[in-house]
Design a protein around this motif. Structure first.
Motif, short mmCIF file in Angstrom:
data_model
loop_
_atom_site.label_atom_id
_atom_site.label_comp_id
_atom_site.label_asym_id
_atom_site.label_seq_id
_atom_site.Cartn_x
_atom_site.Cartn_y
_atom_site.Cartn_z
N SER A 123 56.01 43.65 33.81
CA SER A 123 55.22 43.85 32.59
C SER A 123 54.03 42.90 32.56
O SER A 123 52.98 43.20 31.98
CB SER A 123 56.09 43.64 31.36
OG SER A 123 56.65 42.35 31.37
N ARG A 124 54.21 41.73 33.18
CA ARG A 124 53.12 40.77 33.30
C ARG A 124 53.41 39.83 34.45
O ARG A 124 54.56 39.67 34.87
CB ARG A 124 52.93 39.99 31.99
CG ARG A 124 54.14 39.18 31.55
CD ARG A 124 53.82 38.39 30.28
NE ARG A 124 53.44 39.25 29.18
CZ ARG A 124 52.41 39.02 28.38
NH1 ARG A 124 51.62 37.98 28.59
NH2 ARG A 124 52.13 39.83 27.39
N ASP A 125 52.35 39.23 34.97
CA ASP A 125 52.53 38.25 36.04
C ASP A 125 51.30 37.34 36.10
O ASP A 125 50.20 37.76 35.72
CB ASP A 125 52.72 38.95 37.39
CG ASP A 125 53.53 38.12 38.37
OD1 ASP A 125 54.04 38.69 39.35
OD2 ASP A 125 53.64 36.89 38.15
N SER A 161 41.92 39.93 37.15
CA SER A 161 42.73 39.77 35.94
C SER A 161 42.44 40.91 34.98
O SER A 161 41.31 41.08 34.52
CB SER A 161 42.42 38.43 35.26
OG SER A 161 42.76 37.34 36.11
N ILE A 184 44.66 44.47 32.72
CA ILE A 184 45.87 45.26 32.50
C ILE A 184 45.77 46.48 33.40
O ILE A 184 44.74 47.16 33.43
CB ILE A 184 46.00 45.70 31.04
CG1 ILE A 184 46.08 44.48 30.12
CG2 ILE A 184 47.24 46.58 30.85
CD1 ILE A 184 46.04 44.83 28.65
N THR A 232 50.75 46.67 32.95
CA THR A 232 51.10 45.39 33.60
C THR A 232 49.92 44.44 33.39
O THR A 232 48.80 44.73 33.83
CB THR A 232 51.34 45.59 35.11
OG1 THR A 232 52.48 46.41 35.31
CG2 THR A 232 51.56 44.23 35.79
N ARG A 233 50.19 43.36 32.70
CA ARG A 233 49.13 42.38 32.42
C ARG A 233 49.10 41.35 33.54
O ARG A 233 50.06 40.59 33.72
CB ARG A 233 49.36 41.70 31.09
CG ARG A 233 48.26 40.72 30.68
CD ARG A 233 48.55 40.12 29.31
NE ARG A 233 48.52 41.12 28.25
CZ ARG A 233 47.46 41.47 27.56
NH1 ARG A 233 46.29 40.89 27.82
NH2 ARG A 233 47.53 42.36 26.60
N THR A 264 47.28 38.14 35.43
CA THR A 264 46.36 37.00 35.35
C THR A 264 46.31 36.35 36.71
O THR A 264 47.36 36.03 37.30
CB THR A 264 46.83 35.97 34.31
OG1 THR A 264 46.93 36.61 33.03
CG2 THR A 264 45.86 34.81 34.22
N ASN A 294 49.32 44.28 23.11
CA ASN A 294 50.29 44.08 24.18
C ASN A 294 51.13 45.33 24.46
O ASN A 294 52.27 45.21 24.91
CB ASN A 294 51.22 42.90 23.86
CG ASN A 294 50.44 41.62 23.69
OD1 ASN A 294 49.58 41.29 24.51
ND2 ASN A 294 50.72 40.89 22.63
#
Lengths: 118, 114
Positions: A9-11, A88, A90, A113-114, A116, B41
């Protein structure tokens, strides 16, 4: 209705590394797409993921930077290679299907998927 | 070339008042038009679409949109806004002659105050 999931979902990643994003649908779909949404920006299509053949990339996106796989009708991956802070964003997958009435002519999106890159 | 314009970066309305989020488009053929909403989000959620037929399209959460061919517009409307409607709204167009690529507007932030 069909469920579209993405992992991770994010990394947070270091520059120069690569990240593979997975998109899974709980039913077979005809078409899968990958989009990028840079901070504060709209969505830009990266490529169409074709089942059993090479992805079709939009202008400004290349396979070496964004390799895509689609081994079957329910799953696709997008890899962001040799990352820099400019990557960086989404990253979202979407699906469309001519077989299911609810999907006809309409793209439905995963949660994103966010990413950075430091 | 096809394009979508959302002329307002932000729209502010009071709860209970009607809301309108504007969208104009440019395509060479007959357009497929869409509205999506993005909560913080979260991914994009489909609200409604115009393909053909009745110019007034009704969608999720009480939203509707009117296709106006002469003005090349597809404004999103709701008779009575809720605070929970506060989100980022995207208009998108697909030129059916050009294939399946969706072109998105830059988005409009809707803020509904209580």
């Amino acid at each position: 209705s069909a469920v579209i999931s993405q992992k991770p979902s994010r990394d947070i990643c270091q520059r120069g590394t690569s990240l593979t994003i997975q998109c899974q649908v709980d039913s077979q779909v005809t078409m899968m797409f990958w989009y990028r949404q840079q901070p504060g920006q709209s969505l830009t299509l990266i490529a169409t993921a074709n089942q059993g053949s090479e992805a079709t990339y939009e202008s400004g996106f290349v396979i070496d930077k964004f390799p895509i796989s689609r081994p079957n009708l329910t799953f696709s991956t997008l890899t962001v290679s040799n990352m820099s802070p400019e990557d960086s964003s989404i990253y979202l997958c979407s699906v469309e299907s001519s077989g299911l009435a609810e999907f006809t002519d309409t793209q439905y999106f995963g949660p994103g998927t966010r990413l950075t890159v430091l | 070339a096809q394009s979508v314009a959302q002329p307002e970066d932000q729209v502010n309305v009071a709860e209970g008042n009607p809301l309108t989020v504007k969208c104009t488009y440019s395509v060479s053929g007959n357009p497929y038009l869409f509205w999506y909403v993005q909560y913080p989000n979260r991914g994009l959620q489909f609200l409604l679409k115009y393909i053909t037929g009745d110019n007034l399209v009704k969608g999720s959460y009480g939203f509707e949109a009117e296709f106006n061919k002469s003005q090349t517009s597809f404004h999103l409307k709701k008779p009575s806004a809720l605070v929970s409607d506060s989100a980022l709204y995207f208009c998108a167009v697909r030129d059916i002659r050009a294939g399946t690529a969706l072109i998105f507007g830059k988005g409009t932030t809707l803020s509904v105050s209580s």
